[in-house]
Design an enzyme around this catalytic site. Structure first.
Site, PDB file in Angstrom:
ATOM      1  N   GLU B  64       0.811  -1.224   0.000  1.00 54.35           N
ATOM      2  CA  GLU B  64       0.000   0.000   0.000  1.00 54.35           C
ATOM      3  C   GLU B  64       0.842   1.271   0.000  1.00 54.35           C
ATOM      4  OE1 GLU B  64      -0.431  -2.607   1.961  1.00 54.35           O
ATOM      5  OE2 GLU B  64      -2.290  -3.454   1.187  1.00 54.35           O
ATOM      6  N   GLN B  86      -7.534  -1.853  -0.412  1.00 59.50           N
ATOM      7  CA  GLN B  86      -8.554  -2.899  -0.490  1.00 59.50           C
ATOM      8  C   GLN B  86      -9.560  -2.861   0.665  1.00 59.50           C
ATOM      9  OE1 GLN B  86      -7.394  -7.255  -0.846  1.00 59.50           O
ATOM     10  NE2 GLN B  86      -7.960  -6.641  -2.916  1.00 59.50           N
ATOM     11  N   PHE B  87      -9.058  -2.625   1.867  1.00 53.80           N
ATOM     12  CA  PHE B  87      -9.918  -2.458   3.041  1.00 53.80           C
ATOM     13  C   PHE B  87      -9.331  -1.348   3.905  1.00 53.80           C
ATOM     14  CE2 PHE B  87     -11.216  -6.707   1.870  1.00 53.80           C
ATOM     15  CZ  PHE B  87     -12.549  -6.780   2.236  1.00 53.80           C
ATOM     16  N   PRO B  93      -0.353   0.629   6.091  1.00 51.97           N
ATOM     17  CA  PRO B  93       1.039   0.707   5.615  1.00 51.97           C
ATOM     18  C   PRO B  93       1.315   1.968   4.790  1.00 51.97           C
ATOM     19  CG  PRO B  93       0.161  -1.493   5.262  1.00 51.97           C
ATOM     20  CD  PRO B  93      -0.994  -0.620   5.681  1.00 51.97           C
ATOM     21  N   HIS B 133     -11.019  -5.624   8.752  1.00 50.67           N
ATOM     22  CA  HIS B 133     -11.818  -5.369   7.551  1.00 50.67           C
ATOM     23  C   HIS B 133     -12.964  -4.399   7.806  1.00 50.67           C
ATOM     24  CE1 HIS B 133      -9.707  -9.026   6.421  1.00 50.67           C
ATOM     25  NE2 HIS B 133     -10.052  -8.833   5.169  1.00 50.67           N
TER      26      HIS B 133
END
Lengths: 360, 329
Positions: B64, B86-87, B93, B133
């Site tokens: 990331e 993505q989540f 990061p 998540h």
């Protein structure tokens, strides 16, 4: 190991062309090029020492000097075209100035007037970056954007030996390799990250060996040998420009002075360690070679010294100027258009200033 | 201009916004993890690689910080990158890149370097996701000067705000409430909606004001519906953007009713709801009949799926807070 993967490995020893005695071997760059380099090196050394002195005079907060590393600084910019980009770290003021940035503007950060004192687009020099290795993914992005548009831009992405331990170093090399971005990653291994020696950064045979893990060819070069640097970095730039993807170059050099003026190097290294590096000084070495070639005449030397003095005077004059930064600037650039909240806060500061009693 | 109508989910509206932006401006590129042929784990980028080619919508290595860092460089060099984390919790990061570079580049360079980039973050809970998540991470971004932070609550707004975010000269953290991805709405194209920085009144009401954004807006609307049956008219403000914050709309709304409840899914302590409550109190104190109440997630790590209903502010908790707004005086 296949021949293909072997080509990713660096030479067994750093590439050297002119030894510390000024003796040359191999296909050394032509005299005119090296003479030009010597002029730049002379100015570079003078600027480093002038900036260092200006810290003592209170004009700069600190100065991370590249004294002793000037060949790396000059070469990094000298091998680039005007349209190429340079991504400097905080120790790379000289490289930025060789690429065209006014050193007075480059030192704005350390003078305290503003963070980045120059227009990055004017000479294609990104802002000095202090969080280690974080500029490297940016370099990949600039290169990838250029490649998508079919432009011939190459990006010189600089970092130090300490920076190679950061996650962004790994991510940048990996991204650059996967996208075959035209980036030359240039590590100046000066043996120290403030006080921590190279042995605490890596157990790899060399930093250039890190390239093979990403599928990037790595090479190492004597970082105090101007001829070898121009050759190795020049080849790397040419390969990146020719579409051969990213390149990794490690220069072996040495930080002759403390990390900054605020650091005390005697707490972690002996003077005895520093002494041999004096003999490997990049300027002495190139001067010996060019004198032997008969092209470095006293007249040329005088001209180089005069130019270096002019640059030092410009730096001194520029940094001695007292600029009162405008507090409005605190709020003007947070966003393209200040939010209502920032306008309120700017008005608060303006109001405070208006109520200050003028000194009698 | 032709006006069309389409019933779209929020996920489809976001996909349409990306498609339209990419068709209009060749500088817009979309990249991240699994956003290429797969179309993203939530299918927000579905079909974009096929339509625009892999130079315009592409998968990257799984990293990331590298994704956001590369977007910084591409934005410096003439592109308008849109990246997908993505989540929510997988964006951490990239935090250093976001805080130290994305947010500061414009200021550091006195506006010479602009970063017109969008960081899309599928965020918050309510979908039974396992840990890491379901984070409500808005406070981290909102607390960082230099970032615009946007959270749509409806499909039409998701479309309009994403288009606005891509066109914005500043970096935008675009928070997509995961639990609303499948909510549907009839959308009229071209979408007419106010830009970033403007809140809207989703429901008129005279008794008290509910202030919400993103995933909490439907909760507030449902609470208002129930309250209406009980004879209490609640006004609902949808912030749409957290930064810039629309003090004007929020304060006008609160002054009109004299009572306010802020509803957010994120942990309450030092969160966006605390900021809103403080702002409203500072600005509207003389109009307030009761202290501003907050209904937020608890100050706990996001719970496992079988316990998440305890964490999510629901209609009952909102109505309980409304009941506490000193009606007896």
């Amino acid at each position: 190991m296949t021949p293909d993967s072997r080509r990713l490995l660096p030479s067994d020893a750093p590439v050297t062309m002119i030894d510390p005695q000024g003796e040359a071997r191999g296909d050394v760059p032509d005299d005119a090029t090296l003479l030009h380099s010597l002029g730049l090196l002379t100015t570079a050394r003078r600027l480093n020492d002038q900036a260092y002195a200006l810290v003592r005079q209170g004009r700069l907060a600190v100065y991370p000097s590249s004294h002793g590393q000037e060949a790396c600084q000059v070469a990094a910019a000298q091998v680039l075209d005007a349209g190429d980009w340079l991504f400097p770290t905080y120790r790379d003021t000289i490289a930025a100035s060789v690429k065209g940035v006014d050193p007075v503007e480059a030192l704005s950060l350390l003078k305290g007037d503003w963070h980045c004192g120059y227009d990055p687009y004017e000479h294609h020099v990104a802002p000095h970056t202090t969080p280690l290795a974080t500029q490297l993914p940016h370099a990949v992005g600039v290169a990838h954007a250029a490649r998508l548009r079919g432009e011939p831009t190459v990006v010189m992405a600089m970092c130090g030996d300490g920076g190679t331990s950061e996650g962004d170093f790994h991510e940048a090399l990996n991204f650059a390799a996967v996208f075959q971005a035209p980036v030359v990653f240039f590590i100046q291994n000066n043996e120290y990250a403030i006080s921590v020696p190279l042995a605490r950064q890596t157990h790899a045979p060399s930093l250039a060996h890190k390239g093979i893990g990403y599928g990037i060819p790595g090479e190492r070069v004597d970082g105090n040998d101007m001829a070898a640097l121009l050759t190795v970095l020049g080849d790397a730039v040419a390969r990146a420009r020719a579409g051969e993807g990213p390149q990794l170059v490690e220069a072996h050099t040495y930080r002759m002075q403390a990390h900054t003026n605020a650091d005390d190097a005697t707490r972690y290294r002996d003077d005895a360690e520093v002494r041999p590096w004096v003999e490997r000084d990049p300027i002495t070495r190139l001067r010996a070679y060019l004198t032997g070639r008969g092209v470095l005449t006293p007249a040329v030397e005088t001209e180089f010294t005069a130019e270096a003095e002019r640059a030092a005077t410009h730096l001194r004059d520029g940094l001695n100027q007292d600029i009162t930064p405008d507090p409005d600037d605190l709020f003007a650039y947070v966003f393209a258009t200040p939010t209502p909240q920032l306008r309120e806060q700017a008005a608060l500061v303006a109001d405070e200033l208006s109520r200050e009693v003028a000194p009698s | 201009m032709t006006v069309t109508h389409d019933k779209l989910s929020m996920a489809q509206a976001l996909n349409q916004a990306l498609r339209d932006a990419m068709a209009e401006d060749p500088a817009v590129v979309m990249f991240g993890e699994d956003v290429g042929p797969l179309g993203g784990v939530f299918r927000i980028t579905d079909g974009l690689t096929a339509e625009f080619g892999e130079n315009r919508c592409f998968d990257t290595p799984l990293a990331e910080s590298g994704i956001v860092g590369m977007a910084v460089g591409m934005a410096m060099n003439g592109m308008r990158p849109v990246v997908e984390m993505q989540f929510d919790a997988f964006a951490y990061p990239a935090f250093e890149q976001i805080v130290s570079h994305v947010a500061k580049m414009h200021n550091r360079t006195r506006g010479r370097v602009r970063l017109p980039m969008v960081i899309r973050v599928p965020y918050a809970g309510g979908i039974g996701g396992v840990e890491h998540h379901c984070d409500s991470s808005e406070a981290y971004y909102a607390h960082t000067p230099g970032l615009q932070v946007v959270a749509p609550a409806t499909p039409a707004d998701a479309y309009a705000l994403l288009r606005a975010a891509i066109e914005a000269p500043d970096p935008v953290v675009f928070l997509e409430p995961k639990k609303l991805y499948w909510s549907k709405e009839e959308i009229e194209f071209p979408v007419r909606a106010p830009g970033i920085g403007t809140a809207v009144i989703r429901r008129a009401g005279t008794d008290a004001t509910l202030i919400a954004y993103g995933p909490s807006v439907p909760v507030a609307l449902e609470a208002a519906e129930v309250a209406a049956q009980e004879g209490r008219e609640l006004q609902v403000v949808d912030l749409r953007s957290i930064v810039p914050f629309d003090d004007e709309t929020v304060c006008a709304a609160v002054r009109a009713t004299g009572r306010a409840v802020v509803v957010t899914e994120s942990a309450g302590f030092a969160g966006v709801a605390a900021e809103i409550a403080a702002r409203v109190t500072e600005r509207c104190f003389s109009s307030l009949a009761a202290p501003v109440r907050r209904v937020t997630g608890f100050d706990i790590p996001y719970p496992p799926p079988k316990l998440e209903h305890f964490q999510l502010p629901g209609v009952d908790r909102v109505l309980d807070a409304v009941d506490d707004l000193q009606w007896e005086q």
